[in-house]
Write a protein that holds these residues in place. Structure first.
Motif, PDB file in Angstrom:
ATOM      1  N   PHE A  68      -3.382  -7.760   5.187  1.00  0.00           N
ATOM      2  CA  PHE A  68      -1.975  -7.996   4.872  1.00  0.00           C
ATOM      3  C   PHE A  68      -1.162  -8.337   6.118  1.00  0.00           C
ATOM      4  CE2 PHE A  68      -2.730  -5.742   0.797  1.00  0.00           C
ATOM      5  CZ  PHE A  68      -2.063  -6.615  -0.041  1.00  0.00           C
ATOM      6  N   THR A  69      -1.711  -8.122   7.298  1.00  0.00           N
ATOM      7  CA  THR A  69      -0.972  -8.376   8.539  1.00  0.00           C
ATOM      8  C   THR A  69      -0.854  -9.874   8.780  1.00  0.00           C
ATOM      9  OG1 THR A  69      -1.727  -6.298   9.514  1.00  0.00           O
ATOM     10  CG2 THR A  69      -0.956  -8.005  11.033  1.00  0.00           C
ATOM     11  N   GLY A  70       0.345 -10.324   9.034  1.00  0.00           N
ATOM     12  CA  GLY A  70       0.604 -11.748   9.277  1.00  0.00           C
ATOM     13  C   GLY A  70       1.995 -12.166   8.880  1.00  0.00           C
ATOM     14  N   PRO A  71       2.365 -12.092   7.591  1.00  0.00           N
ATOM     15  CA  PRO A  71       3.694 -12.543   7.177  1.00  0.00           C
ATOM     16  C   PRO A  71       4.839 -11.833   7.891  1.00  0.00           C
ATOM     17  CG  PRO A  71       2.273 -12.292   5.266  1.00  0.00           C
ATOM     18  CD  PRO A  71       1.509 -11.760   6.433  1.00  0.00           C
ATOM     19  N   GLY A  72       4.697 -10.526   8.124  1.00  0.00           N
ATOM     20  CA  GLY A  72       5.761  -9.783   8.805  1.00  0.00           C
ATOM     21  C   GLY A  72       5.956 -10.239  10.233  1.00  0.00           C
ATOM     22  N   PHE A  73       4.874 -10.586  10.911  1.00  0.00           N
ATOM     23  CA  PHE A  73       4.989 -11.038  12.304  1.00  0.00           C
ATOM     24  C   PHE A  73       5.580 -12.450  12.369  1.00  0.00           C
ATOM     25  CE2 PHE A  73       2.249  -7.434  12.932  1.00  0.00           C
ATOM     26  CZ  PHE A  73       2.622  -6.955  14.175  1.00  0.00           C
ATOM     27  N   LEU A  74       5.250 -13.304  11.389  1.00  0.00           N
ATOM     28  CA  LEU A  74       5.907 -14.610  11.331  1.00  0.00           C
ATOM     29  C   LEU A  74       7.397 -14.439  11.082  1.00  0.00           C
ATOM     30  CD1 LEU A  74       2.930 -15.677  11.085  1.00  0.00           C
ATOM     31  CD2 LEU A  74       3.841 -17.428   9.558  1.00  0.00           C
ATOM     32  N   MET A  75       7.753 -13.507  10.195  1.00  0.00           N
ATOM     33  CA  MET A  75       9.158 -13.214   9.921  1.00  0.00           C
ATOM     34  C   MET A  75       9.866 -12.687  11.168  1.00  0.00           C
ATOM     35  SD  MET A  75      10.903 -10.075   9.506  1.00  0.00           S
ATOM     36  CE  MET A  75       9.681  -8.951   8.878  1.00  0.00           C
ATOM     37  N   SER A  76       9.174 -11.858  11.959  1.00  0.00           N
ATOM     38  CA  SER A  76       9.804 -11.214  13.124  1.00  0.00           C
ATOM     39  C   SER A  76      10.170 -12.199  14.225  1.00  0.00           C
ATOM     40  CB  SER A  76       8.871 -10.141  13.688  1.00  0.00           C
ATOM     41  OG  SER A  76       7.754 -10.720  14.351  1.00  0.00           O
ATOM     42  N   ILE A  77       9.587 -13.397  14.190  1.00  0.00           N
ATOM     43  CA  ILE A  77       9.886 -14.388  15.226  1.00  0.00           C
ATOM     44  C   ILE A  77      11.360 -14.782  15.199  1.00  0.00           C
ATOM     45  CG2 ILE A  77       9.442 -16.799  15.863  1.00  0.00           C
ATOM     46  CD1 ILE A  77       6.490 -16.248  15.209  1.00  0.00           C
ATOM     47  N   SER A 270       1.262 -15.587   0.490  1.00  0.00           N
ATOM     48  CA  SER A 270       0.019 -16.129   1.042  1.00  0.00           C
ATOM     49  C   SER A 270      -1.179 -15.253   0.700  1.00  0.00           C
ATOM     50  CB  SER A 270       0.138 -16.272   2.562  1.00  0.00           C
ATOM     51  OG  SER A 270       0.406 -15.014   3.160  1.00  0.00           O
ATOM     52  N   ARG A 271      -0.917 -14.036   0.177  1.00  0.00           N
ATOM     53  CA  ARG A 271      -1.992 -13.166  -0.300  1.00  0.00           C
ATOM     54  C   ARG A 271      -2.059 -13.239  -1.816  1.00  0.00           C
ATOM     55  NH1 ARG A 271      -1.311 -13.691   4.923  1.00  0.00           N
ATOM     56  NH2 ARG A 271      -2.480 -12.192   6.169  1.00  0.00           N
ATOM     57  N   LYS A 272      -3.284 -13.214  -2.338  1.00  0.00           N
ATOM     58  CA  LYS A 272      -3.474 -13.370  -3.769  1.00  0.00           C
ATOM     59  C   LYS A 272      -3.220 -12.041  -4.474  1.00  0.00           C
ATOM     60  CE  LYS A 272      -6.666 -15.451  -7.073  1.00  0.00           C
ATOM     61  NZ  LYS A 272      -7.993 -16.055  -7.243  1.00  0.00           N
ATOM     62  N   ILE A 273      -2.039 -11.940  -5.094  1.00  0.00           N
ATOM     63  CA  ILE A 273      -1.618 -10.713  -5.780  1.00  0.00           C
ATOM     64  C   ILE A 273      -1.125 -11.097  -7.168  1.00  0.00           C
ATOM     65  CG2 ILE A 273      -0.057  -8.726  -5.718  1.00  0.00           C
ATOM     66  CD1 ILE A 273       0.176  -9.367  -2.636  1.00  0.00           C
ATOM     67  N   ASP A 274      -1.609 -10.406  -8.162  1.00  0.00           N
ATOM     68  CA  ASP A 274      -1.177 -10.661  -9.532  1.00  0.00           C
ATOM     69  C   ASP A 274       0.116  -9.905  -9.800  1.00  0.00           C
ATOM     70  OD1 ASP A 274      -0.866 -11.160 -12.198  1.00  0.00           O
ATOM     71  OD2 ASP A 274      -2.632 -10.022 -12.855  1.00  0.00           O
ATOM     72  N   ARG A 280      -1.377  -3.170  -8.219  1.00  0.00           N
ATOM     73  CA  ARG A 280      -1.622  -4.045  -7.081  1.00  0.00           C
ATOM     74  C   ARG A 280      -0.318  -4.414  -6.368  1.00  0.00           C
ATOM     75  NH1 ARG A 280      -6.630  -2.866  -5.903  1.00  0.00           N
ATOM     76  NH2 ARG A 280      -8.208  -3.716  -7.320  1.00  0.00           N
ATOM     77  N   VAL A 281       0.713  -4.648  -7.141  1.00  0.00           N
ATOM     78  CA  VAL A 281       2.012  -4.983  -6.541  1.00  0.00           C
ATOM     79  C   VAL A 281       2.526  -3.815  -5.709  1.00  0.00           C
ATOM     80  CG1 VAL A 281       4.441  -5.470  -7.062  1.00  0.00           C
ATOM     81  CG2 VAL A 281       2.644  -6.663  -8.311  1.00  0.00           C
ATOM     82  N   GLN A 282       2.425  -2.607  -6.247  1.00  0.00           N
ATOM     83  CA  GLN A 282       2.887  -1.419  -5.519  1.00  0.00           C
ATOM     84  C   GLN A 282       2.105  -1.230  -4.229  1.00  0.00           C
ATOM     85  OE1 GLN A 282       5.576   0.513  -6.747  1.00  0.00           O
ATOM     86  NE2 GLN A 282       5.472   1.195  -4.614  1.00  0.00           N
ATOM     87  N   GLU A 283       0.801  -1.444  -4.309  1.00  0.00           N
ATOM     88  CA  GLU A 283      -0.026  -1.295  -3.109  1.00  0.00           C
ATOM     89  C   GLU A 283       0.301  -2.360  -2.076  1.00  0.00           C
ATOM     90  OE1 GLU A 283      -4.750  -0.607  -1.985  1.00  0.00           O
ATOM     91  OE2 GLU A 283      -4.180  -1.472  -3.921  1.00  0.00           O
ATOM     92  N   ALA A 284       0.510  -3.590  -2.528  1.00  0.00           N
ATOM     93  CA  ALA A 284       0.867  -4.670  -1.607  1.00  0.00           C
ATOM     94  C   ALA A 284       2.204  -4.378  -0.921  1.00  0.00           C
ATOM     95  CB  ALA A 284       0.947  -5.998  -2.367  1.00  0.00           C
ATOM     96  N   LEU A 285       3.174  -3.859  -1.671  1.00  0.00           N
ATOM     97  CA  LEU A 285       4.473  -3.521  -1.084  1.00  0.00           C
ATOM     98  C   LEU A 285       4.329  -2.440  -0.016  1.00  0.00           C
ATOM     99  CD1 LEU A 285       6.755  -3.518  -4.268  1.00  0.00           C
ATOM    100  CD2 LEU A 285       6.703  -5.231  -2.443  1.00  0.00           C
ATOM    101  N   LYS A 286       3.415  -1.503  -0.252  1.00  0.00           N
ATOM    102  CA  LYS A 286       3.189  -0.442   0.745  1.00  0.00           C
ATOM    103  C   LYS A 286       2.661  -1.034   2.049  1.00  0.00           C
ATOM    104  CE  LYS A 286      -0.568   2.011   0.467  1.00  0.00           C
ATOM    105  NZ  LYS A 286      -1.597   2.968   0.005  1.00  0.00           N
ATOM    106  N   TYR A 287       1.669  -1.899   1.954  1.00  0.00           N
ATOM    107  CA  TYR A 287       1.088  -2.474   3.173  1.00  0.00           C
ATOM    108  C   TYR A 287       2.061  -3.438   3.855  1.00  0.00           C
ATOM    109  CZ  TYR A 287      -3.468  -0.451   2.117  1.00  0.00           C
ATOM    110  OH  TYR A 287      -4.498   0.421   1.901  1.00  0.00           O
ATOM    111  N   TYR A 288       2.804  -4.203   3.078  1.00  0.00           N
ATOM    112  CA  TYR A 288       3.786  -5.105   3.674  1.00  0.00           C
ATOM    113  C   TYR A 288       4.897  -4.330   4.376  1.00  0.00           C
ATOM    114  CZ  TYR A 288       2.047  -9.543   1.784  1.00  0.00           C
ATOM    115  OH  TYR A 288       1.306 -10.668   1.533  1.00  0.00           O
ATOM    116  N   SER A 289       5.264  -3.170   3.834  1.00  0.00           N
ATOM    117  CA  SER A 289       6.298  -2.347   4.479  1.00  0.00           C
ATOM    118  C   SER A 289       5.817  -1.848   5.835  1.00  0.00           C
ATOM    119  CB  SER A 289       6.666  -1.164   3.580  1.00  0.00           C
ATOM    120  OG  SER A 289       7.211  -1.598   2.358  1.00  0.00           O
ATOM    121  N   ILE A 290       4.566  -1.387   5.890  1.00  0.00           N
ATOM    122  CA  ILE A 290       4.000  -0.917   7.164  1.00  0.00           C
ATOM    123  C   ILE A 290       3.934  -2.071   8.168  1.00  0.00           C
ATOM    124  CG2 ILE A 290       1.944   0.037   8.269  1.00  0.00           C
ATOM    125  CD1 ILE A 290       1.348   1.452   5.587  1.00  0.00           C
ATOM    126  N   GLU A 291       3.437  -3.223   7.704  1.00  0.00           N
ATOM    127  CA  GLU A 291       3.270  -4.376   8.598  1.00  0.00           C
ATOM    128  C   GLU A 291       4.609  -4.891   9.110  1.00  0.00           C
ATOM    129  OE1 GLU A 291       2.595  -9.005   8.785  1.00  0.00           O
ATOM    130  OE2 GLU A 291       3.590  -7.874   7.208  1.00  0.00           O
TER     131      GLU A 291
END
Length: 530
Positions: A68-77, A270-274, A280-291
């Motif tokens: 999941f690491t990637g989108p947050g760092f692009l955003m942080s630029i 960019s990640r395949k999430i249904d 799955r959405v809840q789990e993705a939100l957790k990892y995106y929040s950390i990242e």
């Protein structure tokens, strides 16, 4: 033939995770423009089986966090672009360490907004621009698109000019500013080149640029040795005076970027999430929040390095009021000398990494904004070329017209920071409206507390922004229309603005209105919890 063990199956699945999935799926939904085609998305959820009705959910996985690491760092630029660096250096030179607390809280507020942006992207499977097109009438979405483009062009001017200044520094003045602008304009082709190799390769390239910035500015921090005590006091003790109001506005205005709200809601796809799989959405939100939190922590530390370096070197000096992005490298060289590796070139390398990374992400954001609002079905190279042309033409004009003096470019950058601040509501209001709408978000809509908290904070902030925009307009007038405007008038206007702001915020009517808003928010929270 013996059956494979579950461990072997698991290892095979893990080896496929970083590869884009080339499944024969429709490239878009209902013929509409999408942020990422199905074959471009990265498969994440093959590591385990997961029951969405499970009370505990899957355990934390470092492998999943890595995927999941990637989108947050692009955003942080966007928190590290040349406009931010100019705001940092001016805050350090003029206000010393006193605005570090504001930098920290502005970053935290920016994180809250970006988490809402990621939430709406993951839960709906569409970015904010696409949702605005669907949810708003035609006139409203055209206004929102126009405001987003204006904010993007303003940010792009700062980013491209910052890269051009860095190229001028590293070429020892051989290449003029306009030549640096033309060189930087080629970044859209770099983006297209990297996109051909997949999302992970693109994210890795940005990771290298962020690491370059971190190393450059950490080197400067180590060379200049700012006061650790003053640094901690600046972070922990809020201080603000009338003399540092403009720098405070610049710090907040250049941290929260309107186009970044649209960008992050698209990057998370960019990640395949249904979106229909709640677990799955809840789990993705957790990892995106950390990242995202980790990415903005890195950006805060880099901004901290820049602010403290200039606070140590120029706070209380004669150069403090005249320092800007154009002459900062020369001032650093005069102050700290050459050494093993001249600080001028360290600053130039960091500035170039900031400018190049932010211009490429600006091109990326422009594609999502234009594609989402206008539903353009264009090839990527053509869409990138159109997006880049929107910003490069005015930037070349700026480079030619405003290159008459260092002061004019610095004043322009201040004005562009305020322009970004004035555009924030046009991105923030749609975000807060849609992320709290059950028809759009379903069970993932935010509650009243999260909905109203950013609005209450933004009211105080926006009020001063609009007042201060008038003041900066007068500053621009001094440079180009000295017979009409005068410094004395500007100083008196500054004092009037502060007095008006103080009076408005302390009036019984304003306090009464804010109490009403607070009570309504409390009632909404109670009704929501029931």
């Amino acid at each position: 033939m013996s059956a494979q063990s579950p461990e072997d199956d698991r290892n095979q699945e893990e080896s496929r995770l970083l590869e884009p999935q080339n499944e024969s799926q429709p490239s878009s939904l209902d013929g509409q423009e999408v942020a990422y085609e199905a074959g471009e998305k990265i498969l994440v959820f093959n590591l385990d089986s997961f029951d969405e009705d499970s009370a505990t959910g899957p355990s934390f996985s470092w492998k999943k966090l890595w995927l999941f690491t990637g989108p947050g760092f692009l955003m942080s630029i966007a928190f590290l672009d040349p406009g931010n660096l100019e705001g940092d250096l001016q805050a350090g030179a003029i206000a010393g360490y006193s605005l570090l607390w504001l930098l920290m809280w502005a970053t935290i507020m920016g994180l809250l907004i970006q988490l809402l942006s990621a939430r709406i992207g993951v839960a709906t499977g569409r970015d904010l621009a696409e949702l605005c097109k669907e949810e708003y009438p035609k006139w409203a979405r055209l206004v929102l698109w126009l405001m987003a483009e204006i904010a993007l062009i303003g940010a792009d001017i700062q980013e491209v000019i910052g890269s051009a200044i860095a190229i001028q520094i590293l070429s020892h003045g051989v290449l003029p500013l306009w030549a640096g602008v033309l060189i930087t304009a080629s970044d859209c082709f770099i983006l297209l080149f990297l996109e051909n190799y997949g999302v992970r390769k693109l994210e890795a390239a940005f990771a290298v640029l962020i690491a370059t910035m971190a190393l450059s500015f950490a080197w400067m921090f180590g060379d200049t040795k700012p006061s650790g005590h003053e640094l901690l006091m600046g972070i922990l003790v809020p201080r603000l005076s009338s003399k540092t109001i403009r720098q405070a506005v610049g710090v907040v205005g250049c941290v929260i970027m309107p186009h970044n709200v649209f960008l992050h809601s698209a990057l998370v796809q960019s990640r395949k999430i249904d979106p229909l799989n709640k677990g799955r959405v809840q789990e993705a939100l957790k990892y995106y929040s950390i990242e995202s939190s980790a990415a903005l922590l890195v950006s805060f530390i880099i901004n901290l390095f820049v602010t403290t370096v200039f606070a140590k070197g120029f706070y209380g000096t004669k150069q403090a009021n005249s320092i800007g992005l154009v002459n900062s490298g020369q001032y650093l060289q005069e102050k700290y000398g050459g050494g093993l590796f001249p600080i001028l070139y360290i600053w130039g390398i960091g500035l170039l990494a900031a400018g190049q990374s932010s211009t490429i992400t600006g091109t990326y954001a422009g594609q999502f904004i234009m594609g989402g609002f206008l539903d353009l079905r264009l090839k990527k190279w053509l869409r990138a070329l159109i997006t880049r042309s929107f910003a490069i033409v005015p930037t070349i004009v700026v480079a030619i017209v405003f290159n008459t003096s260092e002061a004019s470019l610095d004043i322009l950058n201040e004005w562009l920071n305020v322009l970004q601040s004035m555009q924030i509501p046009f991105a923030l209001i749609p975000l807060l409206t849609l992320v709290s709408k059950e028809q759009v978000m379903g069970t993932f809509r935010v509650g009243p507390t999260l909905k109203f908290a950013p609005v209450q904070l933004h009211m105080y902030y926006s009020l001063y922004i609009w007042f201060h925009g008038v003041v900066l307009f007068l500053h621009v007038g001094v440079v180009y229309f000295p017979r009409v405007f005068s410094v004395q008038r500007i100083e008196s206007t500054n004092s009037y603005v502060l007095k008006i702001l103080e009076v408005v915020l302390q009036t019984p009517a304003w306090q009464f209105w804010m109490r009403i808003r607070a009570s309504k928010a409390t009632k909404n929270v109670r009704s929501y919890t029931k």
